[in-house]
Enzyme design. Structure first.
Site, PDB file in Angstrom:
ATOM      1  N   PRO A 214       0.875  -1.041   0.027  1.00  0.00           N
ATOM      2  CG  PRO A 214       0.035  -1.021   2.107  1.00  0.00           C
ATOM      3  CD  PRO A 214       0.799  -1.625   1.330  1.00  0.00           C
ATOM      4  CG  ASP A 386       5.446  -0.658   2.970  1.00  0.00           C
ATOM      5  OD1 ASP A 386       4.146  -0.563   3.103  1.00  0.00           O
ATOM      6  OD2 ASP A 386       6.064  -1.705   2.588  1.00  0.00           O
ATOM      7  CG  HIS A 387       0.067   4.148   4.645  1.00  0.00           C
ATOM      8  ND1 HIS A 387       0.207   4.287   5.918  1.00  0.00           N
ATOM      9  CD2 HIS A 387      -0.898   4.817   4.349  1.00  0.00           C
ATOM     10  CE1 HIS A 387      -0.606   5.787   6.503  1.00  0.00           C
ATOM     11  NE2 HIS A 387      -1.072   5.863   5.384  1.00  0.00           N
ATOM     12  NE  ARG A 388       3.299  -3.583   3.587  1.00  0.00           N
ATOM     13  CZ  ARG A 388       3.796  -4.557   2.567  1.00  0.00           C
ATOM     14  NH1 ARG A 388       3.262  -5.873   2.822  1.00  0.00           N
ATOM     15  NH2 ARG A 388       5.030  -4.426   2.069  1.00  0.00           N
ATOM     16  CB  VAL A 389       7.071   0.541   7.080  1.00  0.00           C
ATOM     17  CG1 VAL A 389       8.462   1.014   8.057  1.00  0.00           C
ATOM     18  CG2 VAL A 389       7.404  -0.787   6.902  1.00  0.00           C
TER      19      VAL A 389
END
Length: 414
Positions: A214, A386-389
């Protein structure tokens, strides 16, 4: 008993390799460590070395063949040792016996000669004794182009892909059958070129990046007047490596990552790895695609050190001579297309890294400054996250720090 030579995993991500060129011929003596062949991996052209000594009994696969890792490619044994009939190192069953190798007699010729095809005469093709990139050599062979007749524009006169444009083909097919030569505007409607190993990997990595990651993008514009002046001043400081704007950007990115470790991270599926070391990957365009050599501990290096290292890595990247440890292990990437006249763009994250900075060109534009319209040098940068990070505010704060460093070079050493 013959020793098997298999296609080795010459890089961490290698799944298959293309045997570019044999360096040892059948019947030649081989010592441990001798280079048997050059292999095109997913990132570079590497050397396949002998793990045993003896005589190269058989080249199981011809040059130009792509085979998976661990597949047999050659056999090494004692001089005169019989090669099994199946050529794969097995004894061929109970009936197989060691015996002198007999020459295969040519098939009987027909009593009346077959009619010759009505085509232009064949011409010998020289592809092995000319300096050429692996891709240029392969395409020349496929198209029947004589490399010896070309002037190479690459390093040390090396023939590269662009040198093949407009080159006339000789009249032989890979199988040796004659074919007509097509020149000028009457050429074929298209040309099918097999994928190189690096292009296969790029396609695979793009699918891995764009699909599951994402991604969001943050863009800002930086005033580059002071950096411009600083670089001009650096030109007169001795005979060391020339410092480029990209070198300065790498240094600033590394310094900003030191202050924002949340952006200096890898996504690891079940955990996030926050790096205490800063290793900046720099995107380098090569003939077959793209590779990202790594400036390790970039935050601890001087501009002069970064300039020298980036120049060396980029040159060897274009020659496909990087070692695996030189293009793996980056913690954040920088991709610069400013030298090609691009104002701004979005770059694709190189997993497992969590961010990449896309750098546009420096251009003079009118801007409002202290109530006046003045012309300033400006540069647009876009960070892919990276929106997860990385959250939006996290990425924005990193860009704020980076902008401050670029707009005031003294901030790099503060």
């Amino acid at each position: 008993m013959a020793t098997k030579v298999v296609m080795e995993a010459l890089s961490p991500t290698m799944e298959e390799g293309r045997l570019v060129e044999w360096k040892k011929g059948e019947g030649e003596s081989v010592a441990v460590g001798d280079v048997l062949a050059e292999v095109e991996t997913d990132k570079a052209v590497m050397e396949l070395v002998a793990r045993a000594g003896g005589t190269l009994l058989k080249q199981v696969v011809p040059a130009g063949t792509t085979v998976p890792v661990s597949q047999l490619v050659a056999l090494i044994g004692e001089p005169g040792e019989q090669v099994p009939a199946d050529g794969n190192g097995r004894d061929g069953g109970a009936k197989a016996k060691k015996a002198p190798v007999e020459e295969t007699k040519p098939a009987a010729q027909p009593t009346s000669p077959a009619p010759a095809p009505a085509t232009v005469p064949t011409t010998p093709v020289s592809t092995e004794r000319v300096k050429a990139s692996p891709l240029a050599r392969r395409i020349a062979t496929e198209r029947g182009i004589d490399l010896g007749a070309l002037h190479g524009s690459g390093p040390e006169g090396r023939v590269v892909l662009r040198d093949l444009e407009g080159a006339g083909a000789v009249a032989t097919t890979p199988a040796g059958a004659p074919r007509p030569v097509i020149r000028g505007g009457g050429g074929p409607a298209y040309t099918d070129t097999p994928l190189t190993q690096i292009r296969k990997t790029i396609a695979k990595r793009l699918a891995q990046s764009l699909g599951p990651i994402p991604t969001f993008y943050l863009t800002t514009e930086v005033d580059m007047e002071r950096i411009w002046d600083a670089r001009e001043a650096l030109k007169g400081l001795g005979d060391g490596p020339k410092v480029s704007f990209n070198d300065i950007i790498i240094k600033c990115v590394a310094s900003a990552l030191r202050q924002h470790p949340s952006c200096n991270a890898w996504w690891q599926d079940d955990h996030i790895r926050y790096w205490n070391e800063v290793h900046v990957s720099m995107a380098v365009a090569v003939e077959e695609g793209l590779i990202t050599p790594v400036i390790r501990h970039a935050d601890q290096k001087t501009l002069r050190e970064i300039a020298g290292e980036s120049h060396d890595l980029a040159a060897r990247a274009r020659e496909r001579r990087l070692k695996p440890e030189e293009y793996t292990g980056g913690t954040f990437s920088v991709s610069n297309l400013g030298m090609l006249g691009i104002d701004d763009f979005t770059a694709i994250i190189n997993p497992p890294e969590a961010g990449i900075l896309a750098v546009g060109r420096i251009v003079q534009v009118p801007v409002a400054r202290d109530g006046q319209v003045v012309v300033r040098r400006r540069m647009r940068v876009t960070m892919s996250c990276d929106h997860r990070v990385i959250d939006g505010a996290t990425g924005a704060r990193f860009l704020q720090t980076l902008t401050a460093m670029l707009e005031n070079p003294l901030a790099m050493v503060y």
